[in-house]
Enzyme design. Sequence first.
Site, PDB file in Angstrom:
ATOM      1  N   LYS A  83       0.825  -1.204   0.000  1.00  0.00           N
ATOM      2  CA  LYS A  83       0.000   0.000   0.000  1.00  0.00           C
ATOM      3  C   LYS A  83       0.870   1.269   0.000  1.00  0.00           C
ATOM      4  CE  LYS A  83      -3.958  -2.311   0.704  1.00  0.00           C
ATOM      5  NZ  LYS A  83      -3.524  -3.725   0.707  1.00  0.00           N
TER       6      LYS A  83
HETATM    7  C1  LIG Z   1      -4.165  -4.840   0.333  1.00  0.00           C
HETATM    8  C2  LIG Z   1      -3.369  -6.064   0.278  1.00  0.00           C
HETATM    9  C3  LIG Z   1      -3.649  -7.074  -0.649  1.00  0.00           C
HETATM   10  C4  LIG Z   1      -4.818  -7.002  -1.589  1.00  0.00           C
HETATM   11  O1  LIG Z   1      -4.649  -6.005  -2.578  1.00  0.00           O
HETATM   12  P1  LIG Z   1      -5.893  -5.463  -3.418  1.00  0.00           P
HETATM   13  O2  LIG Z   1      -5.374  -4.328  -4.205  1.00  0.00           O
HETATM   14  O3  LIG Z   1      -6.916  -5.044  -2.406  1.00  0.00           O
HETATM   15  O4  LIG Z   1      -6.376  -6.598  -4.267  1.00  0.00           O
HETATM   16  C5  LIG Z   1      -2.823  -8.185  -0.676  1.00  0.00           C
HETATM   17  N1  LIG Z   1      -1.784  -8.308   0.187  1.00  0.00           N
HETATM   18  C6  LIG Z   1      -1.502  -7.363   1.100  1.00  0.00           C
HETATM   19  C7  LIG Z   1      -0.370  -7.580   2.029  1.00  0.00           C
HETATM   20  C8  LIG Z   1      -2.270  -6.204   1.164  1.00  0.00           C
HETATM   21  O5  LIG Z   1      -1.974  -5.263   2.071  1.00  0.00           O
END
Ligand SMILES: *Cc1c(COP(=O)(O)O)cnc(C)c1O
Length: 494
Positions: free
Chosen positions: A111
């Site tokens: 993120k």
């Molecule tokens: C948010 C997240 C995901 C999922 O990603 P999306 O964009 O919501 O599909 C997978 N792994 C981790 C560690 C995340 O923080």
Amino acid sequence: MKYISTRNKSIKVSSAEAIVNGLSKDGGLFVPEEFPKLTKENFDELIAMSYPERVAKVLSLYLEDYTYEELLDYSTKAYSRFYGDDPCPLVNIDDGLYVLELWHGPTCAFKDMALTMLPHLLSSARKKTGETAKTLILVATSGDTGKAALEGFRDVEGTDIIVFYPSDGVSDMQKLQMMTQLGDNVFVCAIEGNFDDAQTAVKRIFNDEQMQKQLLDGGYKLSSANSINWGRLAPQIAYYVSSYCDLISSGQIKYGDKVNFCVPSGNFGNILAGYYASLMGVGVNKLICASNVNNVLTDFFTTGEYDTHRQFHKTMSPSMDILISSNLERLLFEFCSRDDKLIAQRMDSLKKDGKYSVSKQELENLKKIFEVGYATEDDTAEVIANCFEVYDYLLDTHTAVAMSVYDDYFENSGDETPSVIVSTANAYKFPCDVYDALVQDYIEDAQKATKKLNAYTGEEVPAPLADLDKKPVRFTKVIAKQDIEKEILNYIKK
Ligand SMILES: *Cc1c(COP(=O)(O)O)cnc(C)c1O
């Protein structure tokens, strides 16, 4: 380039407006009117660039309200907060198999790739659109978005941020990261329930005119840092482009060759950015959408029906414990020839009946590029242990889901296309489960598990996670989901 709503194409806004507002007024998501294409010359140029330059270049094709220099200034600031030399290293672990590490940022999850950029884009968009109200960022998080958004927006002028997380739906490490958040413009609160409860409560506020009016009276306008915001999605396209450049420049592939990306998916924002990169000219063979046992996406891509009537499972990959993948709406928009009325109908039926279906033709077209699969909890643990034994490479629980699904895909298809496993978190974010997977010993306490994991693997604990237990806890409130409005109004009165 303008942005249109997936539910009503006549709603057209500038890139700055799309970022300030987050969501379209009709509840739809903003998408670019068309996708810019990268030529061979563009790739030559990109290959010679640093990561912040690549981000600025890719974003400049989408965000016409910003100059390349502005974008470069933001990306330079954003990625200077990452640890190590490369914000997103591509690690070659086997013949034709790569791991794209997207977790070298301040909160150790992918993120950060976008949430270190978004506050710059948003602050500047406020100025460009002449916004006078303060921006209130509301976030529902399954764990990683919350912390990354808090870090990104902390003490950013003209903004406040409130994060709601499910009280029993995030890991201890994730919880502690949020409860100890610094900053004078931040508030963190747990909601009794799971992620979908938190997300639904937050979405309700975005659609509540009465509430928006009360906020405006208090001097605030809402925006979102979830991947429904274009300013969050766009920076994610850049790392797909960048990893493709890295594969070319290291001689692993030639320009035009195709690669597979396998992505651990929840809200479908990460993998969607991969699809957008393919529309721009990144050579993509398959996008492999990996889920845990909350496998609503696996079923959707298999049957064409998206059905949320199913049990919600808590897993060791909590950031993927999601039943409603918001960004699928954007993908479907592209696969139904951008039929906004049809998308509006389907999203209406999702809201009313908890499900919708796509046509046979759409499903067939989706299957040409998307592969799917899911991993059980046992599969996930097994892959963590195997990968460490065979490659001496430590996976977190989410990336392990992707690796497991990729292994199945490879076995069933025999597809030898070079493949990139998109790695979304550092293993130390989930130390209890990772350690348990390696030695079958579940240690409840995250700090103790961290020490054990470090002693067992010799892998360094990333600095942002190293001394969390010494930071003072600031936020401990837990509320019922129907009290979320009250809580927000209380905050802005302060
Ligand atoms: C948010 C997240 C995901 C999922 O990603 P999306 O964009 O919501 O599909 C997978 N792994 C981790 C560690 C995340 O923080």
